[in-house]
Enzyme design. Structure first.
Site, PDB file in Angstrom:
ATOM      1  CG  HIS A  43      -2.302  -1.084   0.977  1.00  0.00           C
ATOM      2  ND1 HIS A  43      -2.845  -1.498   2.039  1.00  0.00           N
ATOM      3  CD2 HIS A  43      -2.514  -1.498  -0.146  1.00  0.00           C
ATOM      4  CE1 HIS A  43      -3.669  -2.114   1.634  1.00  0.00           C
ATOM      5  NE2 HIS A  43      -3.533  -2.281   0.032  1.00  0.00           N
ATOM      6  CD  GLU A 128      -3.360  -8.717   7.255  1.00  0.00           C
ATOM      7  OE1 GLU A 128      -2.649  -7.818   7.100  1.00  0.00           O
ATOM      8  OE2 GLU A 128      -3.463  -9.479   8.384  1.00  0.00           O
ATOM      9  CB  CYS A 196       3.685  -8.329  11.639  1.00  0.00           C
ATOM     10  SG  CYS A 196       4.003  -6.763  11.047  1.00  0.00           S
ATOM     11  CG  ASN A 226       2.080   0.055   8.544  1.00  0.00           C
ATOM     12  OD1 ASN A 226       3.167   0.539   8.940  1.00  0.00           O
ATOM     13  ND2 ASN A 226       1.976  -0.698   7.348  1.00  0.00           N
TER      14      ASN A 226
HETATM   15 FE1  SF4 Z   1       2.648  -6.798   6.641  1.00  0.00          FE
HETATM   16 FE2  SF4 Z   1       4.165  -6.976   8.864  1.00  0.00          FE
HETATM   17 FE3  SF4 Z   1       4.291  -8.417   6.807  1.00  0.00          FE
HETATM   18 FE4  SF4 Z   1       5.314  -6.035   6.719  1.00  0.00          FE
HETATM   19  S1  SF4 Z   1       5.954  -7.936   7.976  1.00  0.00           S
HETATM   20  S2  SF4 Z   1       4.062  -7.300   5.087  1.00  0.00           S
HETATM   21  S3  SF4 Z   1       3.640  -5.071   7.901  1.00  0.00           S
HETATM   22  S4  SF4 Z   1       2.520  -8.411   8.030  1.00  0.00           S
END
Ligand code: SF4
Length: 312
Positions: A43, A128, A196, A226
């Site tokens: 994104h 997602e 994450c 995020n």
């Molecule tokens: Fe998404 Fe986290 Fe994977 Fe990055 S590390 S692509 S923010 S899930």
């Protein structure tokens, strides 16, 4: 008048985004243009524009890809229905889903197969969330707030499990999970957090920065979950937070009364954009630009199996 810029560390690209962008670049080199990509690979509009210039074609749906062509699935993941649609069109698929999203899909499948209602904590409409819900649509319910937990009705309160979107606010999600646990004391959940490491680390870095800044600038695109959470974090602490795509959105008049600017970037924003913002401040006489925090992230994901196989 701005006197200093404090850069949050860590910030910017995570391992999943690095891998997804590299996947499209490598697919273009290996198979030649055009390479189709279902949804934005990550994104960030700057990243998408750059890949379009190199020959990537972004589509919303796998049906838009010509039969037999190569399509890359984005970092946010896809549902089994999308994979089936791609197979029907004989597409060569390369799956750039972040392994940490794949982990959540596996959890959702496992809980659903064991007869649990899967409560997915996430934001409606996010790609997602669409992908994860698609793993077990009949068994999954989406919950976005504590209020929705109160209204939740499930077939068997003894068999409820939760999973979460990877890019949520750590604080809000903790409240939602606590509310779920209160309503369903036998609630099951993942052994390890679904939010994450990159989302968590960027939020913690901003939290540490906020007491020292008058304004937080977050470099990221409006559809980056995020990045939006980082802006919200500032606002929740009483600090003004602004999401910007890059230096071109800065305006001296809007910085009146600001002495210290905090600067960070979402997990899909390339560092060149942050460099551009720093250069913008430097050109206006800001001499003190320094990093606060420590970037000791060392996560690296292997390229998708399809690319490793064809390299072999
Ligand atoms: Fe998404 Fe986290 Fe994977 Fe990055 S590390 S692509 S923010 S899930």
């Amino acid at each position: 008048m701005v006197k200093r810029v404090l850069l949050a560390a860590p910030r910017g690209y995570c391992a999943g985004v690095e891998r997804a962008v590299e996947t499209v670049e490598l697919a273009l080199r290996r198979y030649g243009a055009p390479v189709y990509v279902r949804k934005q690979i990550v994104h960030n509009s700057h990243v998408v524009r750059t890949l379009v210039e190199r020959g990537a074609i972004f589509v919303e749906h796998e049906d838009e890809v010509p039969e037999g062509a190569t399509v890359v699935f984005s970092a946010h993941g896809v549902s089994p229905a999308v994979r089936a649609g791609a197979a029907r069109r004989s597409l060569r698929t390369i799956d750039a889903t972040c392994p940490l999203v794949t982990k959540v899909h596996a959890e959702a499948r496992r809980y659903a197969a064991a007869g649990y209602t899967v409560v997915l904590v996430g934001h409606a409409g996010h790609e997602e969330v669409e992908g994860t819900m698609g793993e077990a649509p009949a068994a999954t319910v989406l919950v976005q707030s504590v209020a929705e937990v109160e209204r939740l009705s499930v077939p068997d309160p003894e068999r409820v499990a939760y999973v979460t979107q990877t890019t949520l606010s750590i604080d809000e999600t903790a409240e939602i999970i606590a509310a779920l646990r209160q309503r369903f004391p036998r609630l099951h959940g993942p052994a390890k957090e679904d939010i994450c490491y990159a989302t968590t680390n960027r939020q913690l870095a901003v939290k540490a920065l906020l007491p020292h800044v008058d304004l937080l600038l977050v470099v990221g695109s409006p559809n980056s979950s995020n990045s939006q959470r980082l802006v919200e974090l500032a606002r929740a602490t009483g600090v003004e937070g602004r999401l910007i795509e890059g230096a071109h959105e800065l305006d001296e008049r809007s910085l009146t009364g600001v002495e210290t600017v905090g600067l960070t970037s979402g997990a899909s924003a390339p560092e060149t954009l942050v460099d551009g913002v720093c250069a913008w401040f430097r050109e206006r006489g800001v001499a003190e630009i320094r990093e606060v925090g420590r970037d000791d992230e060392d996560v690296v994901f292997k390229l998708p199996a399809e690319l490793r196989r064809s390299a072999a």
